[in-house]
Scaffold this motif. Structure first.
Motif, mmCIF file in Angstrom:
data_model
loop_
_atom_site.group_PDB
_atom_site.id
_atom_site.type_symbol
_atom_site.label_atom_id
_atom_site.label_comp_id
_atom_site.label_asym_id
_atom_site.label_seq_id
_atom_site.Cartn_x
_atom_site.Cartn_y
_atom_site.Cartn_z
ATOM 1 N N ASP A 66 -52.000 -39.013 -9.472
ATOM 2 C CA ASP A 66 -50.731 -38.198 -9.269
ATOM 3 C C ASP A 66 -50.815 -36.843 -9.829
ATOM 4 N N GLU A 134 -45.077 -31.522 -2.667
ATOM 5 C CA GLU A 134 -46.087 -32.861 -2.256
ATOM 6 C C GLU A 134 -47.369 -31.985 -1.456
ATOM 7 N N ASP A 137 -49.791 -29.993 -3.392
ATOM 8 C CA ASP A 137 -50.817 -30.855 -4.007
ATOM 9 C C ASP A 137 -51.814 -31.494 -2.873
#
Length: 280
Positions: A66, A134, A137
């Motif tokens: 993560d 998101e 990333d």
């Protein structure tokens, strides 16, 4: 000295424990590895139990699934201390980006905090997170994967690390051991971790700003140690002013390490060690 791997949130982290006495933990900035503290640690170990570790993807630690968060990094620090069997209060020192992490630790785990030291720490007075975390990333991971596929980190990683270190020291040298730099920065996981941390920078800063409202600091000493390169120019004055503002925000003591670049643990390990020793 004890060097081992511990599991925190299911991921193996590389950890070193040295010395004896009250515990202090050292956490490095963006892209740093455990050996960046090598000049500081011998000045601390006669008086402190010193813990340092590699965040996921850096040094010898495995990557994380993560993206980083302030609360997640604070929990990681707690997990390292617990895995080493160190349940008491600890002085936490964070350089640059890791200032976010150790401040979050102090706010979320006040009973485990004996002191807080921010070493030329990152500071964003009014941070606003960027949209689409998101996707950002994903882009960071994709860029790292593409560079790794063409052997970019293997060919250029150590050289890039040395250039950045030289640019951020007054001494103009990367004082980290050459072989350890090669071992750590030739890997795609280091590039991936660096890009992910950089992508999430403002998100973590905004999360910490919310924590400052919700979770007060414990009644423990706070020191902000700013790097002063001795230059009489606007950039140096702005950087020192920001560090002074950070100390004021946290109600902490403001100090300078001079002459020193951003990697003040290379230029002035004595000032870094003194700030840690005086903080608890």
């Amino acid at each position: 000295m004890t060097e081992r791997f511990v599991r925190v949130d299911g991921r193996p982290l590389h950890v070193r424990r040295e010395g004896a006495g009250p515990v202090c933990l050292l956490s490095g900035g963006l892209g740093s590895s455990w050996f960046d503290w090598d000049l500081v640690v011998p000045l601390l170990t006669p008086y402190r139990t010193v813990v340092r570790f590699d965040r996921p993807g850096f040094g010898l630690s495995a990557p994380a699934p993560d993206p980083p968060t302030a609360a997640g990094e604070a929990r990681r620090i707690l997990g390292v201390l617990d895995a080493l069997g160190l349940p008491g209060a600890c002085t936490v020192a964070g350089h640059s980006l890791a200032a976010f992490h150790v401040e979050a630790f102090a706010r979320l785990y006040p009973a485990r905090t004996a002191g807080l030291v921010l070493l030329d720490g990152s500071f964003e007075p009014d941070p606003e997170p960027l949209p689409a975390p998101e996707l950002r990333d994903l882009a960071a991971r994709g860029l790292a994967a593409g560079a790794t596929a063409v052997a970019g980190p293997y060919l250029l990683g150590p050289a890039a690390r040395r250039l950045v270190a030289r640019a951020n020291t007054v001494c103009g040298e990367d004082l980290a051991p050459v072989e350890l730099v090669r071992r750590s920065y030739r890997t795609g996981r280091a590039l991936r971790a660096l890009l992910r941390e950089n992508s999430a920078y403002l998100d973590v800063a905004a999360e910490l700003a919310e924590l400052r409202v919700l979770a007060p600091l414990p009644d423990a000493p706070v020191t902000v140690l700013a790097a002063d390169d001795g230059r009489d120019d606007p950039r140096t004055h702005r950087r020192l002013a920001r560090q002074r503002a950070l100390a004021g925000l946290l109600g902490g003591e403001f100090r300078t390490a001079a002459p020193a670049g951003h990697l003040l643990m290379f230029d002035r390990p004595d000032s870094v060690a003194r700030a840690v020793l005086d903080c608890a």
